[in-house]
Scaffold this motif. Structure first.
Motif, PDB file in Angstrom:
ATOM      1  N   MET A  52       0.823  -1.206   0.000  1.00 27.79           N
ATOM      2  CA  MET A  52       0.000   0.000   0.000  1.00 27.79           C
ATOM      3  C   MET A  52       0.862   1.264   0.000  1.00 27.79           C
ATOM      4  O   MET A  52       0.514   2.252  -0.633  1.00 27.79           O
ATOM      5  CB  MET A  52      -0.934   0.018   1.208  1.00 27.79           C
ATOM      6  CG  MET A  52      -1.922   1.167   1.125  1.00 27.79           C
ATOM      7  SD  MET A  52      -3.193   1.103   2.365  1.00 27.79           S
ATOM      8  CE  MET A  52      -2.309   1.711   3.775  1.00 27.79           C
ATOM      9  N   LYS A  53       1.984   1.241   0.691  1.00 26.88           N
ATOM     10  CA  LYS A  53       2.834   2.433   0.800  1.00 26.88           C
ATOM     11  C   LYS A  53       4.119   2.186   0.021  1.00 26.88           C
ATOM     12  O   LYS A  53       4.956   1.393   0.425  1.00 26.88           O
ATOM     13  CB  LYS A  53       3.153   2.700   2.278  1.00 26.88           C
ATOM     14  CG  LYS A  53       3.988   3.910   2.532  1.00 26.88           C
ATOM     15  CD  LYS A  53       3.126   5.065   2.961  1.00 26.88           C
ATOM     16  CE  LYS A  53       3.926   6.204   3.493  1.00 26.88           C
ATOM     17  NZ  LYS A  53       4.650   6.956   2.514  1.00 26.88           N
ATOM     18  N   LEU A  54       4.262   2.844  -1.123  1.00 28.93           N
ATOM     19  CA  LEU A  54       5.447   2.720  -1.971  1.00 28.93           C
ATOM     20  C   LEU A  54       6.185   4.050  -1.969  1.00 28.93           C
ATOM     21  O   LEU A  54       5.767   4.984  -2.659  1.00 28.93           O
ATOM     22  CB  LEU A  54       5.052   2.362  -3.408  1.00 28.93           C
ATOM     23  CG  LEU A  54       4.355   1.028  -3.598  1.00 28.93           C
ATOM     24  CD1 LEU A  54       3.739   0.948  -4.970  1.00 28.93           C
ATOM     25  CD2 LEU A  54       5.341  -0.089  -3.379  1.00 28.93           C
ATOM     26  N   LEU A  60      -2.663   1.987  -3.616  1.00 26.15           N
ATOM     27  CA  LEU A  60      -4.077   2.015  -3.975  1.00 26.15           C
ATOM     28  C   LEU A  60      -4.275   2.589  -5.377  1.00 26.15           C
ATOM     29  O   LEU A  60      -5.174   2.183  -6.107  1.00 26.15           O
ATOM     30  CB  LEU A  60      -4.876   2.842  -2.962  1.00 26.15           C
ATOM     31  CG  LEU A  60      -5.047   2.261  -1.564  1.00 26.15           C
ATOM     32  CD1 LEU A  60      -5.666   3.294  -0.627  1.00 26.15           C
ATOM     33  CD2 LEU A  60      -5.876   1.000  -1.593  1.00 26.15           C
ATOM     34  N   ASN A  61      -3.402   3.541  -5.755  1.00 22.67           N
ATOM     35  CA  ASN A  61      -3.508   4.158  -7.078  1.00 22.67           C
ATOM     36  C   ASN A  61      -3.174   3.205  -8.214  1.00 22.67           C
ATOM     37  O   ASN A  61      -3.453   3.502  -9.367  1.00 22.67           O
ATOM     38  CB  ASN A  61      -2.599   5.391  -7.163  1.00 22.67           C
ATOM     39  CG  ASN A  61      -3.014   6.468  -6.190  1.00 22.67           C
ATOM     40  OD1 ASN A  61      -4.175   6.562  -5.802  1.00 22.67           O
ATOM     41  ND2 ASN A  61      -2.068   7.276  -5.766  1.00 22.67           N
ATOM     42  N   LEU A  62      -2.559   2.073  -7.902  1.00 26.79           N
ATOM     43  CA  LEU A  62      -2.198   1.103  -8.938  1.00 26.79           C
ATOM     44  C   LEU A  62      -3.283   0.060  -9.194  1.00 26.79           C
ATOM     45  O   LEU A  62      -3.248  -0.623 -10.212  1.00 26.79           O
ATOM     46  CB  LEU A  62      -0.909   0.370  -8.538  1.00 26.79           C
ATOM     47  CG  LEU A  62       0.373   1.167  -8.644  1.00 26.79           C
ATOM     48  CD1 LEU A  62       1.538   0.374  -8.073  1.00 26.79           C
ATOM     49  CD2 LEU A  62       0.643   1.530 -10.090  1.00 26.79           C
ATOM     50  N   ILE A  63      -4.210  -0.077  -8.272  1.00 24.09           N
ATOM     51  CA  ILE A  63      -5.196  -1.151  -8.398  1.00 24.09           C
ATOM     52  C   ILE A  63      -5.997  -1.020  -9.690  1.00 24.09           C
ATOM     53  O   ILE A  63      -6.108  -1.975 -10.464  1.00 24.09           O
ATOM     54  CB  ILE A  63      -6.127  -1.213  -7.168  1.00 24.09           C
ATOM     55  CG1 ILE A  63      -5.304  -1.576  -5.923  1.00 24.09           C
ATOM     56  CG2 ILE A  63      -7.246  -2.219  -7.390  1.00 24.09           C
ATOM     57  CD1 ILE A  63      -6.082  -1.474  -4.621  1.00 24.09           C
ATOM     58  N   ASN A  64      -6.561   0.153  -9.939  1.00 25.33           N
ATOM     59  CA  ASN A  64      -7.397   0.336 -11.127  1.00 25.33           C
ATOM     60  C   ASN A  64      -6.636   0.129 -12.433  1.00 25.33           C
ATOM     61  O   ASN A  64      -7.087  -0.637 -13.288  1.00 25.33           O
ATOM     62  CB  ASN A  64      -8.085   1.708 -11.082  1.00 25.33           C
ATOM     63  CG  ASN A  64      -9.167   1.837 -12.114  1.00 25.33           C
ATOM     64  OD1 ASN A  64      -9.817   0.863 -12.474  1.00 25.33           O
ATOM     65  ND2 ASN A  64      -9.369   3.041 -12.595  1.00 25.33           N
ATOM     66  N   PRO A  65      -5.467   0.766 -12.647  1.00 28.35           N
ATOM     67  CA  PRO A  65      -4.760   0.527 -13.909  1.00 28.35           C
ATOM     68  C   PRO A  65      -4.309  -0.932 -14.078  1.00 28.35           C
ATOM     69  O   PRO A  65      -4.338  -1.470 -15.186  1.00 28.35           O
ATOM     70  CB  PRO A  65      -3.558   1.471 -13.871  1.00 28.35           C
ATOM     71  CG  PRO A  65      -3.579   2.163 -12.577  1.00 28.35           C
ATOM     72  CD  PRO A  65      -4.835   1.821 -11.861  1.00 28.35           C
ATOM     73  N   SER A  73      -6.278 -11.153 -13.271  1.00 22.32           N
ATOM     74  CA  SER A  73      -5.249 -11.330 -12.241  1.00 22.32           C
ATOM     75  C   SER A  73      -5.852 -11.166 -10.857  1.00 22.32           C
ATOM     76  O   SER A  73      -6.782 -10.400 -10.658  1.00 22.32           O
ATOM     77  CB  SER A  73      -4.126 -10.312 -12.417  1.00 22.32           C
ATOM     78  OG  SER A  73      -3.379 -10.577 -13.567  1.00 22.32           O
ATOM     79  N   ARG A  74      -5.273 -11.878  -9.924  1.00 25.01           N
ATOM     80  CA  ARG A  74      -5.688 -11.765  -8.524  1.00 25.01           C
ATOM     81  C   ARG A  74      -4.793 -10.716  -7.872  1.00 25.01           C
ATOM     82  O   ARG A  74      -3.584 -10.876  -7.821  1.00 25.01           O
ATOM     83  CB  ARG A  74      -5.545 -13.125  -7.852  1.00 25.01           C
ATOM     84  CG  ARG A  74      -6.132 -13.144  -6.482  1.00 25.01           C
ATOM     85  CD  ARG A  74      -6.682 -14.516  -6.133  1.00 25.01           C
ATOM     86  NE  ARG A  74      -7.110 -14.515  -4.753  1.00 25.01           N
ATOM     87  CZ  ARG A  74      -8.265 -14.020  -4.349  1.00 25.01           C
ATOM     88  NH1 ARG A  74      -9.102 -13.524  -5.220  1.00 25.01           N
ATOM     89  NH2 ARG A  74      -8.585 -14.028  -3.076  1.00 25.01           N
ATOM     90  N   ILE A  75      -5.381  -9.642  -7.371  1.00 21.26           N
ATOM     91  CA  ILE A  75      -4.629  -8.538  -6.765  1.00 21.26           C
ATOM     92  C   ILE A  75      -4.823  -8.577  -5.253  1.00 21.26           C
ATOM     93  O   ILE A  75      -5.942  -8.512  -4.755  1.00 21.26           O
ATOM     94  CB  ILE A  75      -5.077  -7.174  -7.328  1.00 21.26           C
ATOM     95  CG1 ILE A  75      -4.848  -7.121  -8.845  1.00 21.26           C
ATOM     96  CG2 ILE A  75      -4.337  -6.044  -6.618  1.00 21.26           C
ATOM     97  CD1 ILE A  75      -5.354  -5.858  -9.501  1.00 21.26           C
ATOM     98  N   ILE A  76      -3.699  -8.676  -4.541  1.00 15.58           N
ATOM     99  CA  ILE A  76      -3.695  -8.713  -3.078  1.00 15.58           C
ATOM    100  C   ILE A  76      -2.943  -7.469  -2.587  1.00 15.58           C
ATOM    101  O   ILE A  76      -1.797  -7.250  -2.965  1.00 15.58           O
ATOM    102  CB  ILE A  76      -2.968  -9.966  -2.535  1.00 15.58           C
ATOM    103  CG1 ILE A  76      -3.433 -11.241  -3.215  1.00 15.58           C
ATOM    104  CG2 ILE A  76      -3.083 -10.031  -1.019  1.00 15.58           C
ATOM    105  CD1 ILE A  76      -4.850 -11.624  -2.992  1.00 15.58           C
ATOM    106  N   LEU A  77      -3.582  -6.673  -1.755  1.00 16.80           N
ATOM    107  CA  LEU A  77      -2.930  -5.503  -1.184  1.00 16.80           C
ATOM    108  C   LEU A  77      -2.311  -5.891   0.149  1.00 16.80           C
ATOM    109  O   LEU A  77      -2.987  -6.472   0.997  1.00 16.80           O
ATOM    110  CB  LEU A  77      -3.935  -4.363  -0.986  1.00 16.80           C
ATOM    111  CG  LEU A  77      -3.290  -3.036  -0.615  1.00 16.80           C
ATOM    112  CD1 LEU A  77      -2.701  -2.378  -1.859  1.00 16.80           C
ATOM    113  CD2 LEU A  77      -4.287  -2.113   0.019  1.00 16.80           C
TER     114      LEU A  77
END
Length: 180
Positions: A52-54, A60-65, A73-77
């Protein structure tokens, strides 16, 4: 099973990468948002583990793109700063699951395995741990305080809170509660 690991902590990333490769994953690592999007486009991962913190950016800003690039793809935060608000945001944005650091291998594998995936997000790997509203608030305040490099005034402004109120909250660390 191709996996993209987006994590700015290189030591933690290398540890996760070794653990997952032992379980049959082919892993790539990116440590910035731009590198993550390039790697996602280049390697077409089946799974994405996203911090979450890069640095000074939000994962969070990367999830949509990433969801647009790889809809299946399976996205896990992954986060060290868990809160109900960010869990809800992550799921609304398209993440499949939400895990807190440090995460054990079995919890991580269960979150990555689509057959074992639950319909509800995992908010904590410790099933006995129940966070009170005060603990969630405390964690969120700590996250915002860290983002502002310890500046209480900037944190209070960002949280729309009076500075003295924030100082009082910082003096009262909530005690953990356990469920039966």
């Amino acid at each position: 099973m191709k996996l993209l690991l987006v994590e700015d902590d290189t030591t933690f990333a290398n540890t996760l990468k070794r653990r997952l490769e032992k379980h049959g994953f082919t892993c790539w690592h990116a440590d910035t948002c731009n590198d993550a999007l390039l790697a996602c486009h280049r390697h077409l991962p089946d799974f994405i583990l996203l911090d979450m913190k890069l640095h000074h950016e939000s994962g969070l800003n990367l999830i949509n793109p990433m969801r647009q690039l790889r809809p299946q793809s399976r996205i896990i935060l992954l986060t060290g700063f868990a809160s109900i608000a960010t869990a809800v945001d992550a799921i609304k944005l398209g993440a499949d699951d939400y895990l807190t650091k440090p995460v054990d291998t079995q919890t991580l594998l269960a979150a990555l395995n689509p057959k074992a995936a639950k319909t509800e997000p995992v908010i904590s790997q410790d099933e006995d741990k129940v966070l009170s509203a005060e603990q969630v608030e405390w964690e969120h305040i700590q996250q915002v305080l860290k983002f502002n490099n310890g500046n209480v005034s900037a944190t209070a402004r960002q949280l729309s809170m009076h500075r003295r109120t924030l100082q009082r909250k910082l003096q009262k660390r909530p005690t953990p509660t356990k469920s039966a």
